[in-house]
Design a protein around this motif. Structure first.
Motif, PDB file in Angstrom:
ATOM      1  N   ASP A 218       0.842  -1.500  -0.039  1.00 20.55           N
ATOM      2  CA  ASP A 218      -0.245   0.015  -0.145  1.00 20.55           C
ATOM      3  C   ASP A 218       0.863   1.378   0.041  1.00 20.55           C
ATOM      4  O   ASP A 218       0.656   2.152  -0.535  1.00 20.55           O
ATOM      5  CB  ASP A 218      -0.954   0.010   1.355  1.00 20.55           C
ATOM      6  CG  ASP A 218      -2.007  -1.066   1.142  1.00 20.55           C
ATOM      7  OD1 ASP A 218      -2.452  -1.258  -0.139  1.00 20.55           O
ATOM      8  OD2 ASP A 218      -2.718  -1.324   2.159  1.00 20.55           O
TER       9      ASP A 218
ATOM     10  N   LEU B 106       0.716   3.789  -2.894  1.00 19.81           N
ATOM     11  CA  LEU B 106       0.295   5.333  -2.564  1.00 19.81           C
ATOM     12  C   LEU B 106       1.343   6.149  -3.241  1.00 19.81           C
ATOM     13  O   LEU B 106       1.043   7.217  -3.922  1.00 19.81           O
ATOM     14  CB  LEU B 106      -0.057   5.627  -1.242  1.00 19.81           C
ATOM     15  CG  LEU B 106      -0.234   6.858  -0.632  1.00 19.81           C
ATOM     16  CD1 LEU B 106      -1.556   7.370  -1.557  1.00 19.81           C
ATOM     17  CD2 LEU B 106      -0.479   6.713   0.734  1.00 19.81           C
TER      18      LEU B 106
ATOM     19  N   VAL C 222      -5.431   7.422  -5.974  1.00 20.38           N
ATOM     20  CA  VAL C 222      -4.846   7.840  -4.678  1.00 20.38           C
ATOM     21  C   VAL C 222      -6.012   7.546  -3.587  1.00 20.38           C
ATOM     22  O   VAL C 222      -5.677   6.922  -2.466  1.00 20.38           O
ATOM     23  CB  VAL C 222      -4.065   9.091  -4.449  1.00 20.38           C
ATOM     24  CG1 VAL C 222      -4.065   9.603  -3.272  1.00 20.38           C
ATOM     25  CG2 VAL C 222      -2.788   9.160  -5.476  1.00 20.38           C
TER      26      VAL C 222
ATOM     27  N   VAL D  58      -6.481   3.982  -2.956  1.00 19.08           N
ATOM     28  CA  VAL D  58      -5.499   3.264  -2.071  1.00 19.08           C
ATOM     29  C   VAL D  58      -5.721   3.541  -0.685  1.00 19.08           C
ATOM     30  O   VAL D  58      -5.700   2.877   0.213  1.00 19.08           O
ATOM     31  CB  VAL D  58      -4.124   3.954  -2.457  1.00 19.08           C
ATOM     32  CG1 VAL D  58      -3.014   3.177  -1.641  1.00 19.08           C
ATOM     33  CG2 VAL D  58      -3.689   3.234  -3.900  1.00 19.08           C
ATOM     34  N   ILE D  59      -5.969   5.112  -0.295  1.00 18.85           N
ATOM     35  CA  ILE D  59      -6.154   5.315   1.127  1.00 18.85           C
ATOM     36  C   ILE D  59      -7.527   4.698   1.793  1.00 18.85           C
ATOM     37  O   ILE D  59      -7.553   4.209   2.689  1.00 18.85           O
ATOM     38  CB  ILE D  59      -6.421   6.918   1.018  1.00 18.85           C
ATOM     39  CG1 ILE D  59      -5.000   7.651   0.802  1.00 18.85           C
ATOM     40  CG2 ILE D  59      -6.802   7.515   2.568  1.00 18.85           C
ATOM     41  CD1 ILE D  59      -4.841   9.025   0.647  1.00 18.85           C
TER      42      ILE D  59
END
Length: 194
Positions: free
Chosen positions: A69, A73, A188, A191-192
């Motif tokens: 991750d 990121l 992004v 991913v978060i």
């Protein structure tokens, strides 16, 4: 260390989005070139920060969250910087007058996306503001959807109103790069969220 690097990258992205907006508002080519040089510097800074993130990832056995991750990121944030810089370069390279509704709207969406991305990234450090992070990610999704619509309408309008095929090709490419920047912003966010 990781959080600090991510936060600096996210802050630079917001600065790049702000500069990009200034680029499309500037009619003087020389002044525009100076604004683009600032975007280029910020993009190089983000490349260095991304490299530092990967170096830290290799050095540290224990990471604040999953290694994959962190890698994804960092790569996704770097992609945003690359596409913002690419769009500014194309405007200059093609000598396109950026006084175009589609370019202005897409640029505004890129800027809004970088602002929301920064909010989400800043929340990673302590995860205390999950509500604010979630709202930012929802806004990013909305921004990306709006960018798709603006892209489609801009292309349609371009083909209806422009007869010079060189200009059609140039503007279409600029629209495309700006729209891809919003896709990368959504990456992004995804991913978060995960």
């Amino acid at each position: 260390m990781f959080f600090e690097l991510f936060e600096t990258v996210a802050d630079n992205l917001t600065k790049m989005g702000t500069q990009l907006k200034a680029v499309v508002a500037e009619t003087d080519i020389d002044k525009r070139a100076k604004l683009i040089a600032v975007i280029e510097d910020l993009e190089h800074q983000n490349d260095d920060l991304t490299h530092s993130l990967f170096t830290e990832l290799g050095r540290n056995f224990i990471t604040p969250f999953d290694r994959e991750d962190i890698h994804y990121l960092a790569t996704s944030l770097d992609d945003i910087a690359d596409y913002i810089y690419a769009s500014a370069k194309k405007i200059n390279f093609y000598k396109i007058n950026p006084n175009d509704l589609g370019i202005h709207k897409l640029t505004e969406l890129v800027l809004q996306g970088t602002i929301e991305t920064k909010k989400a990234v800043m929340g990673l450090r302590d995860m205390k503001n999950i509500k604010e992070m979630t709202e930012a990610m929802i806004k990013v999704n909305s921004i990306e959807n709006q960018a798709d619509d603006v892209f489609d309408m801009s292309i349609e309008k371009l083909f209806e109103q422009e007869n010079d095929f060189k200009i059609i090709i140039k503007k279409r490419e600029i629209y495309q790069v700006l729209e891809i920047a919003t896709d990368k912003i959504e990456d992004v966010s995804n991913v978060i969220e995960s």
